[in-house]
Scaffold this motif. Structure first.
Motif, mmCIF file in Angstrom:
data_model
loop_
_atom_site.group_PDB
_atom_site.id
_atom_site.type_symbol
_atom_site.label_atom_id
_atom_site.label_comp_id
_atom_site.label_asym_id
_atom_site.label_seq_id
_atom_site.Cartn_x
_atom_site.Cartn_y
_atom_site.Cartn_z
ATOM 1 N N GLY A 9 4.956 -2.322 -5.169
ATOM 2 C CA GLY A 9 3.541 -2.424 -5.572
ATOM 3 C C GLY A 9 3.411 -2.907 -6.994
ATOM 4 N N GLY A 11 0.512 -3.485 -8.861
ATOM 5 C CA GLY A 11 -0.788 -3.292 -9.509
ATOM 6 C C GLY A 11 -0.595 -2.640 -10.878
ATOM 7 N N VAL A 31 8.303 -5.459 -6.080
ATOM 8 C CA VAL A 31 7.979 -6.190 -4.845
ATOM 9 C C VAL A 31 6.528 -5.879 -4.515
ATOM 10 N N GLY A 34 0.489 -8.251 -2.392
ATOM 11 C CA GLY A 34 -0.620 -9.134 -2.738
ATOM 12 C C GLY A 34 -1.210 -8.730 -4.062
ATOM 13 N N PHE A 40 -10.501 -6.529 -9.155
ATOM 14 C CA PHE A 40 -11.884 -6.081 -8.936
ATOM 15 C C PHE A 40 -12.332 -5.171 -10.071
ATOM 16 N N GLY A 43 -13.194 -3.970 -16.025
ATOM 17 C CA GLY A 43 -12.786 -4.332 -17.386
ATOM 18 C C GLY A 43 -12.666 -3.088 -18.256
ATOM 19 N N PHE A 45 -11.084 1.053 -18.428
ATOM 20 C CA PHE A 45 -10.095 1.967 -17.874
ATOM 21 C C PHE A 45 -10.652 3.384 -18.014
ATOM 22 N N ASP A 46 -10.862 4.040 -16.891
ATOM 23 C CA ASP A 46 -11.398 5.411 -16.921
ATOM 24 C C ASP A 46 -10.253 6.411 -17.017
ATOM 25 N N THR A 282 6.304 -7.864 1.461
ATOM 26 C CA THR A 282 5.844 -6.516 1.804
ATOM 27 C C THR A 282 7.031 -5.651 2.197
ATOM 28 N N ALA A 314 4.350 2.564 -5.659
ATOM 29 C CA ALA A 314 3.074 2.375 -6.393
ATOM 30 C C ALA A 314 2.201 1.438 -5.568
ATOM 31 N N THR A 315 2.021 1.811 -4.298
ATOM 32 C CA THR A 315 1.383 0.903 -3.340
ATOM 33 C C THR A 315 -0.131 1.064 -3.262
ATOM 34 N N GLY A 316 -0.716 1.881 -4.167
ATOM 35 C CA GLY A 316 -2.170 2.000 -4.186
ATOM 36 C C GLY A 316 -2.684 2.867 -3.043
ATOM 37 N N SER A 404 -3.398 6.090 -12.781
ATOM 38 C CA SER A 404 -2.364 5.077 -12.522
ATOM 39 C C SER A 404 -1.463 4.887 -13.738
#
Ligand SMILES: Cc1cc2nc3c(=O)[nH]c(=O)nc-3n(C[C@H](O)[C@H](O)[C@H](O)COP(=O)(O)OP(=O)(O)OC[C@H]3O[C@@H](n4cnc5c(N)ncnc54)[C@H](O)[C@@H]3O)c2cc1C
Length: 420
Positions: A9, A11, A31, A34, A40, A43, A45-46, A282, A314-316, A404
């Motif tokens: 992942g 991201g 790896v 996508g 999305f 802008g 970071f919470d 993937t 870390a694949t979300g 994250s």
């Protein structure tokens, strides 16, 4: 293929973990199937805007004890207060060294402007965007808002109305560009990223500078939708230099031009530190030996396995298919890790769209060191970071990026401490 660490992942979590490890000399591969949630991103970071009981948070460190009482398996609670505060304090310098410039620091929240023109609490914000300290006041009395004619993902009238409610008047200026006529023929092509590509050309930026200088009148500040600065920030910097007034971007509906640039900057930083980034592959499964991950298999590499001392998942969350929900269960598809969720689909969601959605709290179970658990047993070399973790609700709490980044930094520390 042998590596010190394989990260699944690419991201925010995967990249932050990868940068922290690669900069310390680890041979690291990411790896990634996508693109990520950064495409999305608002802008901003919470870190923590709201406690689970709904109370507002202005300084997340002071809210830690209440969070621990209300959400005992929350990733920040697993970190412990001291580590939470220490890691959160490292994030701004970490991002800055990686090439991502943000405003805000330490542990206090500030306010950002949403695409609808309202003010919303957040922690760190890309320096493209304006921020303010008060929830009900902007730092200007008069602003000039410029927008591209026909760009439908930026609602100037909503922004004007919201600004007026808090004492700021706006003038709106629409501009046309011959170069965009081909996009205009199809409204679905008139997206922020396509417009931003046009503004990668210096001559188009120069025309925009002229328009802004001619029309911005006595406004104290110029505001533009985030349609500049896709590849590099040079375009925004040039505008800022030449417009002769403070100039900021406002977030648009997705896709997010500054979010995409942030992803690219972090990826470059990882690669510059020696990391290998494999986009478009993937991971389809892992082979376990005892309580360890022995081999990892991906679609593109068929029966040639990845072998690594440590693996970071870390694949979300659902959005990136790090978690999958079927009518009767929620599962983690790569290593079939134990997932915490309620049985009985009726309690997963609330029909009131704006209420807390319980399915957002579900996630992969870990031990205190963020190691994944398979059928009740801790996997010694599989760490979990980012949006797929259990025990937090990123939307309700406003804690998505914070979880994250902090979990990724912590996992990197754990892996590096093993080496010593
Ligand atoms: C649409 C959206 C917008 C958001 N906006 C904000 C915001 O503005 N501010 C904020 O604080 N938080 C925001 N969040 C919360 C967000 O979850 C975090 O900010 C953070 O970006 C998540 O990062 P991540 O790396 O954990 O997961 P992701 O960004 O989801 O990345 C996971 C990555 O893993 C890859 N992947 C998945 N499965 C596999 C596999 N089997 N093999 C290989 N790769 C795989 C995916 O392709 C993806 O690249 C948003 C979330 C979403 C869904």
């Amino acid at each position: 293929m042998k590596f010190d660490t394989l990260i699944i992942g690419g991201g925010l979590a995967g990249l932050v973990c990868g940068i922290a490890l690669a900069k310390k000399g680890q041979r690291c591969v990411i790896v990634s199937s996508g693109q990520s949630a950064l495409h999305f991103s608002s802008g901003s970071f919470d870190l923590l805007n709201t406690l689970p009981d709904g109370s507002q948070v202005s300084c997340p460190d002071r809210a830690w004890s209440a969070l621990a009482a209300q959400a005992p398996t929350h990733p920040y609670v697993k970190l412990g207060k001291e580590t939470f505060v220490r890691l959160a304090s490292q994030v701004q310098p970490f991002l800055q060294k990686s090439g991502v410039l943000v405003q805000g620091s330490g542990l206090c929240n500030q306010y950002r402007i949403t695409p609808m023109g309202t003010l919303k609490s957040t922690w760190l914000t890309l320096d493209d965007f304006p921020v303010c300290r008060m929830p009900d006041r902007l730092p200007w009395k008069k602003v000039a808002i410029f927008n591209m004619a026909g760009f439908l993902d930026f609602y100037t009238q909503f922004i004007v109305d919201e600004f007026r409610k808090i004492g700021t008047e706006s003038s709106v200026h629409l501009f046309h560009f011959a170069g965009l006529e081909c996009l205009r023929k199809n409204p679905s092509e008139m997206r922020s990223t396509n417009i931003a590509r046009m503004f990668e050309k210096k001559e188009n930026l120069e025309k925009l500078v002229l328009t802004i200088r001619q029309e911005s009148g006595d406004a104290e500040v110029v505001l533009l939708p985030a349609i500049v600065g896709l590849v590099a920030k040079d375009g925004l910097e040039m505008l800022r230099c030449q417009v002769e007034k403070p100039l900021y971007l406002l977030p648009t509906l997705p896709p997010s031009v500054p979010g995409i640039r942030t992803q690219q900057i972090l990826r470059k930083c990882f690669q510059d530190a020696g990391g290998v980034y494999m986009l478009g592959d993937t991971v389809k499964g892992v082979e376990k030996e005892g309580n360890r991950i022995a081999r990892v298999y991906s679609c593109n590499h068929g029966d040639i396995p990845f072998v690594a001392s440590n693996v970071v998942l870390a694949t979300g969350s659902y959005f990136s298919q790090g978690l999958i929900a079927t009518p009767d269960r929620v599962y983690e598809p790569v290593a079939d890790l134990d997932v915490v969720y309620e049985t009985g689909r009726d309690c997963w969601y609330d029909l009131n769209l704006f209420a807390r959605q319980h399915y957002q709290d579900f996630g992969v179970k870990t031990d205190a060191g963020f190691r994944g658990i398979y059928q009740g047993n801790v996997l010694e070399n599989l760490y979990v970071a980012g949006a797929l973790l259990e025990g937090f609700n990123p939307i309700r709490e406003g804690s998505g990026a914070g979880v994250s980044i902090l979990s990724a930094l912590y996992v990197a520390e754990q892996i590096l401490s093993e080496k010593l």
